[in-house]
Design an enzyme around this catalytic site. Structure first.
Site: not given
Ligand SMILES: *Cc1c(COP(=O)(O)O)cnc(C)c1O
Length: 419
Positions: A99-100, A178, A206, A226, A228, A264, A352
């Site tokens: 996501g970052t 989040n 989120q 993202s 995860h 890749t 974090c």
């Molecule tokens: C978890 C999260 C991110 C970061 O995503 P990653 O895949 O861990 O880099 C960014 N923004 C929000 C709102 C998140 O909850």
């Protein structure tokens, strides 16, 4: 559907050999996991789908022979599944490493499109994946305007409108927060951006899998997700880029992802994200209802059982799974440590910042009192939580809060220390 217990995933991971046994790790069966905004457990269906792409089907999707082409087909299917969840076209999806990366790439692209537009509008409550990036860009000469929120975490749309200038390249505002779960009116922001001819990017990390999304009917230019955070693996994400929008890649090299993200493809993880998206789409309505009921029961009981408990963030437009509570006179770090001993996983503000003394920038932006900020805890529910777990935490958490209050002098409530 999707109510299997967490332990089922271990069927696939199986044995106690290797790293996990030598590190004496805490396994998922021993905990109550209420930190689904930090990360989520992989859905067993996701693991099942991804594993063959780590073992049997290891070809490179760019290869010309059939062994590679079949992998390309799997990546294409994943793209279709993610697009279906977002209500957009497969060609609008760019797979990324997280996501970052997606958030960074959207803003970087906007800044590269026009050297005369080097101004970013963002909000005071963004994830570090946005605000730290904007902070770094401002040190490199970009202008950044940060729009504030009210005491309930709602965005000031008039202030946002006033922040836009002829030099603005992009507005980057999250869809849902989040820490508090507060949902921003992104469609209104998207319309405002369009009227002002600036791009609008939203961090929907989120939101995806929690509330329905239909980007085909939207003027949102780009959106991050993202895997995860929706029961997929860590280290894979996607960026939606609206068709016919100009885009400048951040990673330059091979022509993967239609020249929008070189490197890749992380095939197994992309396949997993596709499956996670499919599971999320299938579960969406029912799951949100079930998770919301759990969250609401937890929150209502906490407010009833524990005196001087406060809900942080608007209870109107809020994610169905998030409960951010403050307990007067309690230091969230101490509560977290005690809950950890009970093997309850939740968080203070954002994961974090765990281990740092800095107060949540989100709660500070809401101008909550030092005591409210210091005592804030986030409980975030998800697919694999059960009502029995809610019963358990409704026993444990009030006990922990009462214990901490009995240990700390009454003055702890009034004394604005440190943070
Ligand atoms: C978890 C999260 C991110 C970061 O995503 P990653 O895949 O861990 O880099 C960014 N923004 C929000 C709102 C998140 O909850």
């Amino acid at each position: 559907m999707h109510q299997g217990r967490r332990s089922s995933a271990t069927l696939y991971i199986g044995s106690d050999r290797g790293l996990s046994s030598s590190l004496c790790m805490i396994s998922s069966e021993q905990i109550i996991y209420l930190d689904n905004n930090a990360t989520t457990q992989l859905d067993p269906a996701v693991i099942e789908e991804m594993l063959p792409f780590l073992t049997k089907y290891f070809g490179n999707p760019s290869s010309g022979y059939g062994f590679g082409a079949q992998v390309r087909s799997a990546v294409d299917l994943a793209r279709e599944r993610v697009a279906a969840l977002l209500g957009c076209e497969p060609g609008e999806i760019v797979f990324t490493s997280c996501g970052t990366e997606s958030n960074n790439a959207a803003v970087n692209s906007a800044l590269q499109l026009d050297p005369a537009r080097q101004h970013i509008v963002t909000t005071a409550v963004e994830h570090s994946a946005t605000w730290r990036h904007c902070d770094a860009l401002s040190k490199q000469g970009c202008m950044v305007t940060t729009v504030g929120v009210d005491a309930e975490g709602n965005l000031d749309l008039e202030e946002l409108g006033r922040a836009i200038t002829p030099h603005t390249a992009i507005i980057s505002a999250m869809w849902a927060n989040n820490e508090t779960g507060v949902v921003f009116p992104v469609e209104e922001i998207a319309e405002m951006a369009l009227r002002n001819r600036v791009l609008f990017h939203t961090d929907a990390i989120q939101v995806v899998g929690k509330i329905p999304i239909r980007l085909a009917d939207s003027t949102i230019n780009s959106l991050s997700l993202s895997a995860h955070k929706l029961h997929g693996p860590k280290g894979v994400g996607a960026l939606y880029v609206k068709k016919r929008s100009a885009f400048r890649p951040s990673l330059i090299g091979g022509s993967q992802e239609n020249n929008r993200r070189a490197g890749t493809e992380n095939v197994a993880s992309i396949v997993a994200l596709g499956k996670a998206a499919e599971c999320a789409a299938a579960a969406l309505g029912d799951e949100a209802t079930r998770v919301r009921a759990m969250r609401d029961r937890f929150e209502a009981t906490m407010l009833e059982k524990v005196p001087e408990t406060f809900v942080n963030g608007s209870r109107g437009a809020r994610l169905p799974n998030t409960s951010n509570l403050s307990f007067a006179g309690v230091e969230s770090g101490a509560a977290l440590a005690m809950l950890d001993r009970h093997r309850v996983c939740c968080s203070a503000g954002s994961a974090c910042r765990t281990g740092s003394l800095e107060a949540s920038h989100v709660l500070r932006a809401m101008k909550l009192s030092a005591d409210r900020t210091r005592g804030s805890m986030r409980f975030s529910f998800g697919r694999f939580n059960t009502e029995a777990e809610v019963d358990k935490v409704l026993e444990i958490v009030p006990q922990v809060i009462a214990k901490l209050r009995s240990l700390s002098p009454a003055s702890a409530v009034r004394e604005p220390t440190g943070v």
